[in-house]
Design a protein around this motif. Structure first.
Motif, PDB file in Angstrom:
ATOM      1  N   SER A  91     -36.578  15.610 -12.241  1.00  0.00           N
ATOM      2  CA  SER A  91     -36.273  16.497 -13.362  1.00  0.00           C
ATOM      3  C   SER A  91     -37.091  16.074 -14.580  1.00  0.00           C
ATOM      4  O   SER A  91     -37.361  14.880 -14.779  1.00  0.00           O
ATOM      5  N   SER A  92     -37.495  17.052 -15.368  1.00  0.00           N
ATOM      6  CA  SER A  92     -38.268  16.748 -16.568  1.00  0.00           C
ATOM      7  C   SER A  92     -37.444  15.907 -17.534  1.00  0.00           C
ATOM      8  O   SER A  92     -37.990  15.103 -18.299  1.00  0.00           O
ATOM      9  N   ASP A  93     -36.126  16.058 -17.499  1.00  0.00           N
ATOM     10  CA  ASP A  93     -35.258  15.281 -18.380  1.00  0.00           C
ATOM     11  C   ASP A  93     -35.345  13.790 -18.045  1.00  0.00           C
ATOM     12  O   ASP A  93     -35.492  12.944 -18.938  1.00  0.00           O
ATOM     13  N   GLU A  94     -35.277  13.461 -16.773  1.00  0.00           N
ATOM     14  CA  GLU A  94     -35.370  12.066 -16.339  1.00  0.00           C
ATOM     15  C   GLU A  94     -36.731  11.482 -16.691  1.00  0.00           C
ATOM     16  O   GLU A  94     -36.841  10.357 -17.187  1.00  0.00           O
ATOM     17  N   VAL A  95     -37.772  12.252 -16.412  1.00  0.00           N
ATOM     18  CA  VAL A  95     -39.137  11.774 -16.654  1.00  0.00           C
ATOM     19  C   VAL A  95     -39.382  11.566 -18.146  1.00  0.00           C
ATOM     20  O   VAL A  95     -39.989  10.568 -18.555  1.00  0.00           O
ATOM     21  N   LEU A  96     -38.891  12.483 -18.978  1.00  0.00           N
ATOM     22  CA  LEU A  96     -39.088  12.352 -20.422  1.00  0.00           C
ATOM     23  C   LEU A  96     -38.431  11.073 -20.943  1.00  0.00           C
ATOM     24  O   LEU A  96     -39.046  10.305 -21.687  1.00  0.00           O
ATOM     25  N   LYS A  97     -37.181  10.847 -20.566  1.00  0.00           N
ATOM     26  CA  LYS A  97     -36.458   9.676 -21.062  1.00  0.00           C
ATOM     27  C   LYS A  97     -37.125   8.380 -20.626  1.00  0.00           C
ATOM     28  O   LYS A  97     -37.268   7.443 -21.419  1.00  0.00           O
ATOM     29  N   GLU A  98     -37.536   8.318 -19.367  1.00  0.00           N
ATOM     30  CA  GLU A  98     -38.202   7.103 -18.890  1.00  0.00           C
ATOM     31  C   GLU A  98     -39.542   6.915 -19.584  1.00  0.00           C
ATOM     32  O   GLU A  98     -39.902   5.791 -19.979  1.00  0.00           O
ATOM     33  N   THR A  99     -40.276   7.999 -19.743  1.00  0.00           N
ATOM     34  CA  THR A  99     -41.598   7.934 -20.380  1.00  0.00           C
ATOM     35  C   THR A  99     -41.504   7.458 -21.819  1.00  0.00           C
ATOM     36  O   THR A  99     -42.254   6.566 -22.251  1.00  0.00           O
ATOM     37  N   LEU A 100     -40.588   8.042 -22.592  1.00  0.00           N
ATOM     38  CA  LEU A 100     -40.451   7.651 -23.993  1.00  0.00           C
ATOM     39  C   LEU A 100     -39.980   6.212 -24.125  1.00  0.00           C
ATOM     40  O   LEU A 100     -40.412   5.478 -25.028  1.00  0.00           O
ATOM     41  N   SER A 101     -39.094   5.784 -23.237  1.00  0.00           N
ATOM     42  CA  SER A 101     -38.600   4.413 -23.269  1.00  0.00           C
ATOM     43  C   SER A 101     -39.745   3.415 -23.050  1.00  0.00           C
ATOM     44  O   SER A 101     -39.839   2.387 -23.733  1.00  0.00           O
ATOM     45  N   LYS A 102     -40.628   3.731 -22.107  1.00  0.00           N
ATOM     46  CA  LYS A 102     -41.749   2.838 -21.825  1.00  0.00           C
ATOM     47  C   LYS A 102     -42.830   2.929 -22.908  1.00  0.00           C
ATOM     48  O   LYS A 102     -43.505   1.935 -23.196  1.00  0.00           O
ATOM     49  N   LEU A 103     -42.953   4.094 -23.505  1.00  0.00           N
ATOM     50  CA  LEU A 103     -43.934   4.248 -24.588  1.00  0.00           C
ATOM     51  C   LEU A 103     -43.584   3.379 -25.790  1.00  0.00           C
ATOM     52  O   LEU A 103     -44.443   2.674 -26.331  1.00  0.00           O
ATOM     53  N   ILE A 104     -42.326   3.435 -26.227  1.00  0.00           N
ATOM     54  CA  ILE A 104     -41.957   2.692 -27.428  1.00  0.00           C
ATOM     55  C   ILE A 104     -41.953   1.179 -27.185  1.00  0.00           C
ATOM     56  O   ILE A 104     -41.950   0.401 -28.148  1.00  0.00           O
ATOM     57  N   ALA A 105     -41.995   0.770 -25.917  1.00  0.00           N
ATOM     58  CA  ALA A 105     -42.028  -0.664 -25.603  1.00  0.00           C
ATOM     59  C   ALA A 105     -43.439  -1.241 -25.691  1.00  0.00           C
ATOM     60  O   ALA A 105     -43.616  -2.469 -25.710  1.00  0.00           O
ATOM     61  N   ILE A 106     -44.447  -0.366 -25.774  1.00  0.00           N
ATOM     62  CA  ILE A 106     -45.838  -0.830 -25.864  1.00  0.00           C
ATOM     63  C   ILE A 106     -46.098  -1.422 -27.244  1.00  0.00           C
ATOM     64  O   ILE A 106     -45.785  -0.808 -28.271  1.00  0.00           O
ATOM     65  N   GLU A 107     -46.672  -2.600 -27.304  1.00  0.00           N
ATOM     66  CA  GLU A 107     -46.895  -3.278 -28.577  1.00  0.00           C
ATOM     67  C   GLU A 107     -48.091  -2.727 -29.347  1.00  0.00           C
ATOM     68  O   GLU A 107     -48.052  -2.638 -30.575  1.00  0.00           O
TER      69      GLU A 107
END
Length: 205
Positions: free
Chosen positions: A148-164
């Motif tokens: 689902s796009s909802d699952e992918v969006l949440k995982e993607t944003l979570s990993k994005l904000i973790a990038i230093e």
């Protein structure tokens, strides 16, 4: 008008915004004045006129708020239909956007591109392919079906904000969501999306 609702929630104090309290106070004052008039008929014509204007203003403010709530709900449903995202996820993103001084419409275009970019990635093509790979986000589940796009969006944003690295973070966000990518990072400001989703649910927006 949806922005008005968000601003009302952001300024929330004990589940009632100052604007809403002011409407309530005006209505209460008008009601008390009306009772006093009915008892003694001593109120002047000018005072009666002021009371009537206060009641009209209170009613107009309340009507505007109800319309804003209706527009807000419609915006959530429309965006959900176009993106496949859950309405509570969209509400959280909207709260984040408006809380950072942005209009939600600035993010909507990027969100609407997500399903197509996921589909392209599943086929091994598209501009988001490398970004999903860099973040180790799969658009397919273990059975090979599209997530689902909802699952992918949440995982993607979570990993994005973790990038230093700010540069790498902005580059990947742009590959994934186009011009709206950096806007999403600005809206979240390093906070997990789920926190905004929870706040939006709590305040009923």
């Amino acid at each position: 008008m949806a922005g008005d609702v968000i601003k009302m929630v952001i300024a929330l104090d004990d589940k009632a915004s100052p604007a809403l309290k002011k409407v309530g106070d005006s209505t209460e004052a008008a009601g008390k004045a009306s009772v006093k008039s009915a008892k003694g008929f001593k109120m002047s014509g000018a005072a009666m006129a002021k009371m009537g204007m206060a009641a009209i203003a209170a009613a107009a403010a309340f009507g505007k708020m109800i319309q804003a709530l209706a527009d807000s709900r419609n915006e959530l449903i429309d965006t959900s239909t176009r993106t496949g995202l859950a309405t509570d996820t969209i509400a959280g993103l909207r709260l984040a956007a408006e809380g950072s001084g942005m209009q939600f419409s600035a993010l909507a275009a990027g969100l609407q591109q997500l399903p197509k970019r996921m589909s392209d990635t599943a086929k091994g093509t598209g501009e988001a392919l490398d970004a999903f790979d860099a973040l180790s986000v799969s658009v397919l589940d273990t059975s090979g079906a599209m997530r689902s796009s909802d699952e992918v969006l949440k995982e993607t944003l979570s990993k994005l904000i973790a990038i230093e690295s700010p540069t790498e973070k902005a580059a990947l966000a742009t590959e994934l969501f186009g011009k709206a990518g950096t806007g999403m990072l600005q809206a979240l400001s390093g906070t997990e999306l789920q926190e905004f989703v929870d706040q939006a649910e709590r305040f009923g927006v």
